[in-house]
Design an enzyme around this catalytic site. Structure first.
Site, PDB file in Angstrom:
ATOM      1  N   SER A 233       0.798  -1.231   0.000  1.00 34.21           N
ATOM      2  CA  SER A 233       0.000   0.000   0.000  1.00 34.21           C
ATOM      3  C   SER A 233       0.829   1.279   0.000  1.00 34.21           C
ATOM      4  O   SER A 233       0.295   2.356  -0.194  1.00 34.21           O
ATOM      5  CB  SER A 233      -0.922   0.007   1.209  1.00 34.21           C
ATOM      6  OG  SER A 233      -0.161   0.068   2.384  1.00 34.21           O
ATOM      7  N   HIS A 261      -5.277  -4.632  -0.105  1.00 33.44           N
ATOM      8  CA  HIS A 261      -5.306  -3.767  -1.287  1.00 33.44           C
ATOM      9  C   HIS A 261      -5.345  -4.555  -2.598  1.00 33.44           C
ATOM     10  O   HIS A 261      -5.359  -3.959  -3.673  1.00 33.44           O
ATOM     11  CB  HIS A 261      -4.090  -2.822  -1.280  1.00 33.44           C
ATOM     12  CG  HIS A 261      -4.058  -1.967  -0.049  1.00 33.44           C
ATOM     13  ND1 HIS A 261      -4.711  -0.759   0.039  1.00 33.44           N
ATOM     14  CD2 HIS A 261      -3.498  -2.189   1.162  1.00 33.44           C
ATOM     15  CE1 HIS A 261      -4.539  -0.260   1.258  1.00 33.44           C
ATOM     16  NE2 HIS A 261      -3.805  -1.104   1.959  1.00 33.44           N
ATOM     17  N   LYS A 293     -12.106  -1.768   2.338  1.00 31.49           N
ATOM     18  CA  LYS A 293     -11.606  -1.117   1.117  1.00 31.49           C
ATOM     19  C   LYS A 293     -12.570  -1.439  -0.022  1.00 31.49           C
ATOM     20  O   LYS A 293     -13.652  -0.876  -0.072  1.00 31.49           O
ATOM     21  CB  LYS A 293     -10.154  -1.523   0.906  1.00 31.49           C
ATOM     22  CG  LYS A 293      -9.329  -1.016   2.113  1.00 31.49           C
ATOM     23  CD  LYS A 293      -7.912  -1.385   2.132  1.00 31.49           C
ATOM     24  CE  LYS A 293      -7.185  -0.682   3.259  1.00 31.49           C
ATOM     25  NZ  LYS A 293      -7.560  -1.095   4.616  1.00 31.49           N
TER      26      LYS A 293
HETATM   27  N1  PMP Z   1      -3.549  -4.712   6.137  1.00 33.21           N
HETATM   28  C1  PMP Z   1      -3.161  -3.754   5.294  1.00 33.21           C
HETATM   29  C2  PMP Z   1      -2.156  -4.078   4.235  1.00 33.21           C
HETATM   30  C3  PMP Z   1      -3.691  -2.455   5.388  1.00 33.21           C
HETATM   31  O1  PMP Z   1      -3.288  -1.506   4.537  1.00 33.21           O
HETATM   32  C4  PMP Z   1      -4.637  -2.186   6.409  1.00 33.21           C
HETATM   33  C5  PMP Z   1      -5.243  -0.804   6.596  1.00 33.21           C
HETATM   34  N2  PMP Z   1      -5.112   0.088   5.631  1.00 33.21           N
HETATM   35  C6  PMP Z   1      -5.003  -3.221   7.271  1.00 33.21           C
HETATM   36  C7  PMP Z   1      -4.442  -4.469   7.109  1.00 33.21           C
HETATM   37  C8  PMP Z   1      -6.000  -2.971   8.362  1.00 33.21           C
HETATM   38  O2  PMP Z   1      -7.282  -2.942   7.835  1.00 33.21           O
HETATM   39  P1  PMP Z   1      -8.466  -2.057   8.437  1.00 33.21           P
HETATM   40  O3  PMP Z   1      -8.155  -0.624   8.125  1.00 33.21           O
HETATM   41  O4  PMP Z   1      -9.644  -2.548   7.690  1.00 33.21           O
HETATM   42  O5  PMP Z   1      -8.506  -2.317   9.899  1.00 33.21           O
END
Ligand code: PMP
Length: 460
Positions: A233, A261, A293
């Site tokens: 990400s 992602h 997402k």
């Molecule tokens: N894993 C990754 C790779 C993320 O980018 C994120 C949050 N952006 C998460 C886990 C955590 O997910 P959440 O925001 O839905 O709690």
């Protein structure tokens, strides 16, 4: 929309940048690490949160931002219907800061499913599923996710972050080893800490390093977990799954792929990194993803063997001792998954947007790092303050893209991070690239003026 900083604004900004520069010169960094010893922290004011090193660091960072006259890029208020042009801080801006990859947050079928679920089950699940019981929507979502990956089962939890923490924390212990890609998400690292397993961070996508280290130390550990992301990400690139599968088989390790992602983004129909790379998803032991997402909800899931899912459902504290996912959120995620599968043209549009942004950013001379042109592309700026300043100028020009600064990324690697959706159009993407180049130029000129004036002052 302002397109050029006014001369008086520029003069004021130069003055403020200068003050910030002095502040940095004095402290070494804009957010200096507070070196208060544990002894000092237990003085008479130890009860006061404001006296904690972390609070002092934060207040210095806020003060430095104010001195520079840059608006805080974080916690901005977004209003209006979800889409590529929300109202941000009171004005419409083209937004590249949401994970609404397939535009399903706000899709009529997704919204209707959530509303219907509230009428049937209410807003909250009210208790852990272990004691409060299942509702039909819990299993419906899990079965759909298991079918998506072709695994025996899946479990859904109330937070994506907590899903990683509790899964890694439950599966490993002090006799085990976790190897995490350097760019893995914080939630994997937190889970690893919790587990007390031996932790190693491997250089990003460096499989020779991984192979060599496993050859040296595999024998010292009972279980080994390799954790990677389907689409990183911060950088917008992917791992080589085939190579990872070969390595984990040779060294008898488990492979965990976080598809936060990747889901909805990679592969011709958005099924993720396995589809994109022609890999059988069953060759990966642990598929993880978030509902927050592409799936327009909130929560996380693990998809894998029945034994794995049973272990998590009966012993992962983040599942057992936490409330079940609520009906509207589960119904929204399920409906989003259905729309995603029924309308692969959304995935196609997103991928075309990704390619367009990457090509035009590269052509314009922006440093897009490792981006492969999917839904995430960085523009690497270098200095953290400069990245914040470029983002500030961009907002004034009607484009919202957030800066990512140290320590989230290595020093000198601060960047703007563009998240695309299937709902952006070509004009919005071209506008964003053009404005970014323009803003970088403006900030560079300001810095040059500032440096020139300082040279004058010091007589150099
Ligand atoms: N894993 C990754 C790779 C993320 O980018 C994120 C949050 N952006 C998460 C886990 C955590 O997910 P959440 O925001 O839905 O709690």
């Amino acid at each position: 929309m302002t397109t050029q900083a006014e001369p008086e604004d520029r003069a004021a900004l130069i003055g403020r940048l200068r003050a910030a520069h002095r502040m940095r010169a004095g402290s070494g960094t804009i957010g200096p690490t507070d070196r208060t010893s544990p002894r000092q922290a237990t003085g008479p004011k130890a009860f006061d949160f404001a006296s904690l090193p972390r609070a002092k660091t934060l207040s210095m960072q806020h003060a430095a931002m104010e001195t520079v006259g840059l608006s805080n890029p974080f916690f901005r208020v977004h209003d209006g219907a979800p889409g590529p042009e929300p109202v941000i801080s009171g004005a419409p801006r083209i937004s590249f800061s949401s994970y609404n990859y397939l535009g399903l947050n706000g899709h009529p079928k997704v919204a209707a499913a959530a509303k219907d679920a509230i009428d049937r089950y209410g807003v909250s699940a009210m208790a852990s599923r272990v004691v409060g019981g299942e509702r039909p929507y819990h299993r419906a979502l899990e079965e759909r996710l298991a079918a998506h990956y072709g695994t025996e089962d899946a479990v859904v939890m109330v937070s994506g972050h907590a899903t990683n923490v509790t899964t890694v924390g439950t599966l490993l212990d002090q006799d085990d080893l976790i190897l995490m890609d350097q760019l893995s998400h914080n939630s994997i690292a937190e889970g690893a800490k919790l587990s007390r397993a031996h932790r190693l961070v491997f250089p990003h996508n460096d499989y020779d390093w991984l192979e060599e280290r496993l050859t040296q130390i595999r024998g010292r550990h009972r279980h080994v977990l390799i954790a990677v992301e389907g689409l990183y990400s911060m950088d917008g690139d992917s791992p080589d799954l085939a190579r990872l599968i070969e390595i984990k088989r040779r060294h008898d390790a488990w492979l965990m792929v976080d598809e936060a992602h990747g889901m909805g983004v990679l592969g011709p129909t958005g099924r993720g990194v396995a589809e994109a790379q022609g890999i059988d998803p069953q060759s990966v032991e642990i598929w993880m993803g978030t509902l927050s997402k592409t799936l327009a909800g909130c929560g996380g899931y693990i998809s894998g063997s029945r034994a794995l899912i049973d272990i998590l459902k009966f012993s992962a504290p983040g599942f057992v001792f936490s409330v079940g996912i609520s009906a509207p959120v589960a119904a929204a995620a399920l409906a989003a998954l259905e729309v995603m599968e029924a309308e692969p043209e959304r995935v196609e549009r997103l991928q075309a947007n990704g390619r367009r942004l990457l090509a035009s950013a590269r052509e314009a001379g922006l440093d897009t790092g490792l981006s492969q042109g999917s839904a995430v592309t960085p523009a690497i700026i270098g200095d953290s303050i400069k990245a914040i300043a470029v983002s500030h100028f961009l907002l004034q020009k009607g484009v919202s893209v957030l800066p990512i600064t140290h320590p989230a990324v290595p020093e000198r690697q601060a960047r703007l991070r563009f998240f695309l959706t299937s709902e952006h159009n070509a004009a919005q993407i071209d506008e964003a690239v053009g404005r970014t180049v323009e803003s970088c130029g403006e900030v560079d000129r300001l810095v040059a003026e500032l440096t020139g004036q300082q040279a004058d002052l010091t007589g150099t």
